[in-house]
Scaffold this motif. Structure first.
Motif, PDB file in Angstrom:
ATOM      1  N   SER A   1       9.612  -1.025  -1.581  1.00 13.03           N
ATOM      2  CA  SER A   1       9.739  -2.019  -0.516  1.00 13.03           C
ATOM      3  C   SER A   1      11.174  -2.060   0.004  1.00 13.03           C
ATOM      4  N   TYR A   2      12.133  -1.917  -0.909  1.00 19.63           N
ATOM      5  CA  TYR A   2      13.530  -1.867  -0.486  1.00 19.63           C
ATOM      6  C   TYR A   2      13.805  -0.624   0.363  1.00 19.63           C
ATOM      7  N   LEU A   3      13.255   0.522  -0.055  1.00 24.46           N
ATOM      8  CA  LEU A   3      13.454   1.765   0.692  1.00 24.46           C
ATOM      9  C   LEU A   3      12.821   1.696   2.078  1.00 24.46           C
ATOM     10  N   LEU A   4      11.773   0.896   2.220  1.00 27.66           N
ATOM     11  CA  LEU A   4      11.135   0.707   3.525  1.00 27.66           C
ATOM     12  C   LEU A   4      11.926  -0.254   4.415  1.00 27.66           C
ATOM     13  N   GLY A   5      13.007  -0.801   3.881  1.00 27.00           N
ATOM     14  CA  GLY A   5      13.860  -1.683   4.673  1.00 27.00           C
ATOM     15  C   GLY A   5      13.391  -3.113   4.765  1.00 27.00           C
ATOM     16  N   GLN A   6      12.494  -3.514   3.882  1.00 20.99           N
ATOM     17  CA  GLN A   6      11.916  -4.852   3.994  1.00 20.99           C
ATOM     18  C   GLN A   6      12.869  -5.924   3.453  1.00 20.99           C
ATOM     19  N   CYS A   7      13.017  -6.963   4.226  1.00 16.73           N
ATOM     20  CA  CYS A   7      13.775  -8.127   3.809  1.00 16.73           C
ATOM     21  C   CYS A   7      13.358  -9.292   4.692  1.00 16.73           C
ATOM     22  N   ALA A   8      13.712 -10.502   4.302  1.00 14.62           N
ATOM     23  CA  ALA A   8      13.291 -11.689   5.047  1.00 14.62           C
ATOM     24  C   ALA A   8      14.471 -12.634   5.231  1.00 14.62           C
ATOM     25  N   SER A   9      14.403 -13.425   6.279  1.00 14.36           N
ATOM     26  CA  SER A   9      15.458 -14.378   6.596  1.00 14.36           C
ATOM     27  C   SER A   9      15.542 -15.483   5.553  1.00 14.36           C
ATOM     28  N   PRO A  10      16.735 -15.801   5.070  1.00 11.88           N
ATOM     29  CA  PRO A  10      16.864 -16.903   4.104  1.00 11.88           C
ATOM     30  C   PRO A  10      16.466 -18.249   4.694  1.00 11.88           C
ATOM     31  N   ASP A  11      16.599 -18.401   6.000  1.00 11.79           N
ATOM     32  CA  ASP A  11      16.175 -19.657   6.625  1.00 11.79           C
ATOM     33  C   ASP A  11      14.661 -19.817   6.542  1.00 11.79           C
ATOM     34  N   ASP A  12      13.932 -18.724   6.792  1.00  9.65           N
ATOM     35  CA  ASP A  12      12.476 -18.763   6.671  1.00  9.65           C
ATOM     36  C   ASP A  12      12.057 -18.968   5.212  1.00  9.65           C
ATOM     37  N   ILE A  13      12.776 -18.315   4.311  1.00  8.51           N
ATOM     38  CA  ILE A  13      12.477 -18.468   2.892  1.00  8.51           C
ATOM     39  C   ILE A  13      12.681 -19.908   2.453  1.00  8.51           C
ATOM     40  N   TYR A  14      13.712 -20.543   2.965  1.00 15.05           N
ATOM     41  CA  TYR A  14      13.955 -21.954   2.624  1.00 15.05           C
ATOM     42  C   TYR A  14      12.788 -22.827   3.059  1.00 15.05           C
ATOM     43  N   LEU A  15      12.235 -22.556   4.257  1.00 14.44           N
ATOM     44  CA  LEU A  15      11.078 -23.322   4.713  1.00 14.44           C
ATOM     45  C   LEU A  15       9.871 -23.102   3.801  1.00 14.44           C
ATOM     46  N   ALA A  16       9.710 -21.871   3.329  1.00 17.78           N
ATOM     47  CA  ALA A  16       8.601 -21.590   2.418  1.00 17.78           C
ATOM     48  C   ALA A  16       8.795 -22.296   1.085  1.00 17.78           C
ATOM     49  N   MET A  17      10.022 -22.315   0.586  1.00 16.99           N
ATOM     50  CA  MET A  17      10.297 -23.017  -0.665  1.00 16.99           C
ATOM     51  C   MET A  17      10.005 -24.507  -0.520  1.00 16.99           C
TER      52      MET A  17
ATOM     53  N   ILE B   1       0.831  -1.203   0.000  1.00 20.86           N
ATOM     54  CA  ILE B   1       0.000   0.000   0.000  1.00 20.86           C
ATOM     55  C   ILE B   1       0.870   1.259   0.000  1.00 20.86           C
ATOM     56  N   LEU B   2       1.859   1.308   0.881  1.00 21.66           N
ATOM     57  CA  LEU B   2       2.716   2.494   0.977  1.00 21.66           C
ATOM     58  C   LEU B   2       3.506   2.749  -0.303  1.00 21.66           C
ATOM     59  N   SER B   3       3.728   1.710  -1.081  1.00 15.95           N
ATOM     60  CA  SER B   3       4.473   1.874  -2.333  1.00 15.95           C
ATOM     61  C   SER B   3       3.714   2.686  -3.368  1.00 15.95           C
ATOM     62  N   PHE B   4       2.377   2.803  -3.212  1.00 19.37           N
ATOM     63  CA  PHE B   4       1.571   3.418  -4.256  1.00 19.37           C
ATOM     64  C   PHE B   4       0.679   4.553  -3.765  1.00 19.37           C
ATOM     65  N   VAL B   5       0.889   5.044  -2.539  1.00 23.36           N
ATOM     66  CA  VAL B   5       0.077   6.167  -2.060  1.00 23.36           C
ATOM     67  C   VAL B   5       0.967   7.327  -1.629  1.00 23.36           C
ATOM     68  N   LYS B   6       0.362   8.492  -1.604  1.00 21.63           N
ATOM     69  CA  LYS B   6       1.004   9.692  -1.087  1.00 21.63           C
ATOM     70  C   LYS B   6      -0.043  10.484  -0.318  1.00 21.63           C
ATOM     71  N   SER B   7       0.390  11.447   0.450  1.00 18.63           N
ATOM     72  CA  SER B   7      -0.527  12.298   1.198  1.00 18.63           C
ATOM     73  C   SER B   7      -1.525  12.962   0.249  1.00 18.63           C
ATOM     74  N   GLY B   8      -2.788  12.909   0.644  1.00 19.03           N
ATOM     75  CA  GLY B   8      -3.841  13.485  -0.178  1.00 19.03           C
ATOM     76  C   GLY B   8      -4.561  12.472  -1.046  1.00 19.03           C
ATOM     77  N   ASP B   9      -4.038  11.247  -1.101  1.00 18.81           N
ATOM     78  CA  ASP B   9      -4.677  10.201  -1.896  1.00 18.81           C
ATOM     79  C   ASP B   9      -5.878   9.616  -1.168  1.00 18.81           C
ATOM     80  N   HIS B  10      -6.659   8.865  -1.930  1.00 14.59           N
ATOM     81  CA  HIS B  10      -7.834   8.160  -1.410  1.00 14.59           C
ATOM     82  C   HIS B  10      -7.724   6.701  -1.829  1.00 14.59           C
ATOM     83  N   ILE B  11      -8.044   5.786  -0.913  1.00 16.71           N
ATOM     84  CA  ILE B  11      -8.083   4.382  -1.282  1.00 16.71           C
ATOM     85  C   ILE B  11      -9.432   3.782  -0.891  1.00 16.71           C
TER      86      ILE B  11
END
Length: 392
Positions: A234-250, A91-101
Motif C-alpha cells: 500500500s505504501y509502494l502504491l503511494g496511498q496515504c490520507a489527510s490527517p484532517d480527514d482522519i481526525y474526523l473519522a476518529m 487486492i493489488l497487494s496480493f495478486v500478480k499477473s497470471g493469478d486468479h481471484i
C-alpha cells in the motif's frame, strides 16, 4: 473491555494524545532529525509507527490505525483516501499477473469495474460467484487462485454470506489464499472478521466510521500473516490520507455505537412497516427472514444498521420518479452511513450480475435510515407511495 468501552478508548495511547482527550491533528510531509543516529533509527523502525516521512503517517494516522485495528481485531491497519482505494490497494497487494481471484457477484460496482478493467489489463483472471455459495466455493478454486473476495451483506441486494464456511474451505484448499471481506455494512463493531477466518477486512470509513457525510476515507485491516505485505505494498502504491480527514473519522468512532443503535432500531421499524405495504414485493433487510442469508446474520452479527432494500411489485418509471422526486426527508445520493436518510432506486439489477440470476424484474429501492424521527420517515414514504399509486 466491553464493546462500548473500546469505542471510547481505542487509539488513545498516551504517546498519541500527550494528555489531551483526543489525539491532535499532525500535518506533515517532511520529518526532520537532529542527528544521523535519529534518522537511521526512524528509517529502521518506520514500519513500527515511528514518524519517518509524511506519507508513512503521522501520530494522527497511527492513533486512528490503532483504533481500527483494536475494534476489528486485526494485527494492523492501513489508511487510504477512500473506500475504493482500500479495496483496490488490498487486492493489488496480493495478486500478480497470471493469478486468479474469486469475486462475489454482488460486489460494489467500482470493485467490479476494477476487476473488469484494471485487473484484466494486467493479466489477472476473475471469476464471479453466487454470494450464497457457502462451502461449495471450493469447487471454483483453481491452482492459481490467490484471493477470495467477499462482501456481506451485498451492497444493494443484501445477501449475507457464510463467511466462516467460505474461509474454512478456501484455507483448506490452499493456505496461501487470502480471503478478503468488504466489511463496510457491519462497521468495525457489528461483525468481527478475524474471528471467522478473514485475512483482510476492508472498510469504506466514509460511511459509518466518519458518520457525517463530510469526508472520504478507507481502511484495510489485516491479520498477522498478511499485515506486512498489505502495509508495504500500500505504501509502494503511494496511498496515504489527510490527517484532517482522519481526525474526523476518529471523532466519528466515539459515537459509532450509539449511532448504529439508533440506525438499526429505526430501520427495523421502517422495514417491518414496508412488509405491510401492498406496493412491496419483498423487503431485503438482513435482520428479517425474507433476506437471503438471514440465518448467517443471526449467527455471526451482533447488530445491524440503517441500510436495506425493498423490491416493488410493479415497474412504472414515471410513477417511480414521481415517488422519488417528492420525498422530503429522503434525499437521493450515492452513499450512506451519515446521519441523513437517503433513497436510491435501481431498475436494472439483472445487468449487474454474471454468476447469478436476479429473481425480480421490478425496481429495487435502497434506503438508508438516518437519525430523524422514524415516524416522520414513515410518513415521508407513505406520501411517496401515494404519488406512486396515483400514476399506476
Amino acid at each position: 473491555m466491553k464493546k462500548d468501552t473500546k469505542i471510547v478508548n481505542a487509539g488513545r495511547k498516551s504517546k498519541w494524545t500527550q494528555g489531551m482527550v483526543n489525539p491532535p491533528v499532525y500535518r506533515a510531509s517532511t520529518i526532520v532529525f537532529d542527528s544521523v543516529k535519529e534518522m537511521k533509527h526512524a528509517a529502521v523502525n518506520r514500519a513500527k509507527q515511528v514518524p519517518f516521512y509524511g506519507r508513512r503517517g503521522t501520530p494522527t494516522t497511527f492513533a486512528f490505525a490503532d483504533a481500527m485495528t483494536e475494534l476489528e481485531g486485526g494485527a494492523g491497519c492501513y489508511v487510504y483516501p477512500c473506500g475504493t482505494a482500500a479495496i483496490t490497494s488490498a487486492i493489488l497487494s496480493f495478486v500478480k499477473s497470471g493469478d486468479h481471484i474469486l469475486m462475489v457477484d454482488t460486489a460494489y460496482e467500482p470493485t467490479r469495474d476494477f476487476c473488469s478493467k484494471t485487473l484484466a489489463r494486467i493479466g489477472v483472471d476473475v471469476t464471479y460467484y453466487d454470494p450464497m455459495i457457502g462451502r461449495d466455493i471450493g469447487d471454483l478454486i483453481q491452482d492459481n487462485t490467490s484471493i477470495v473476495f467477499l462482501e456481506s451483506p451485498g451492497s444493494l441486494t443484501m445477501e449475507i454470506q457464510d463467511v466462516p464456511g467460505i474461509c474454512q474451505v478456501a484455507h483448506q484448499k490452499n493456505e496461501d489464499i487470502v480471503v478478503m471481506l468488504d466489511n463496510t455494512w457491519a462497521s468495525p463493531i457489528h461483525f468481527q472478521p478475524f474471528e471467522y477466518g478473514v485475512d483482510v477486512s476492508v472498510q469504506a470509513a466514509t460511511k459509518y466510521v466518519v458518520g457525517h457525510s463530510d469526508c472520504m476515507l478507507g481502511t484495510a485491516t489485516a491479520n498477522k500473516k498478511c499485515w506486512p505485505v498489505l502495509r508495504e505494498n500500500s505504501y509502494l502504491l503511494g496511498q496515504c490520507a489527510s490527517p484532517d480527514d482522519i481526525y474526523l473519522a476518529m471523532r466519528g468512532i466515539r459515537t459509532l455505537g450509539v449511532r448504529l443503535n439508533q440506525h438499526q432500531q429505526a430501520s427495523l421499524k421502517v422495514a417491518t412497516w414496508l412488509q405491510t405495504r401492498p406496493e412491496v414485493e419483498t423487503v431485503l433487510h438482513p435482520a428479517l427472514e425474507s433476506c437471503p442469508g438471514h440465518e448467517h446474520f443471526k449467527r455471526d452479527f451482533v447488530g445491524g444498521n440503517g441500510l436495506f432494500s425493498f423490491v416493488l411489485k410493479q415497474s412504472n418509471p414515471q410513477a417511480l420518479n414521481a415517488m422519488l422526486d417528492g420525498m422530503h426527508h429522503f434525499k437521493m445520493g450515492f452513499s450512506w452511513g451519515g446521519y441523513e436518510s437517503l433513497i436510491l432506486a435501481n431498475s436494472n439489477i439483472k445487468s449487474m450480475r454474471t454468476a447469478t440470476n436476479w429473481l425480480y424484474s421490478t425496481p429495487l429501492v435502497r434506503l438508508h435510515i438516518g437519525l430523524e424521527d422514524v415516524d416522520d420517515l414513515i410518513a415521508d414514504l407513505d406520501a411517496g407511495f401515494s404519488r406512486l399509486n396515483a400514476l399506476l
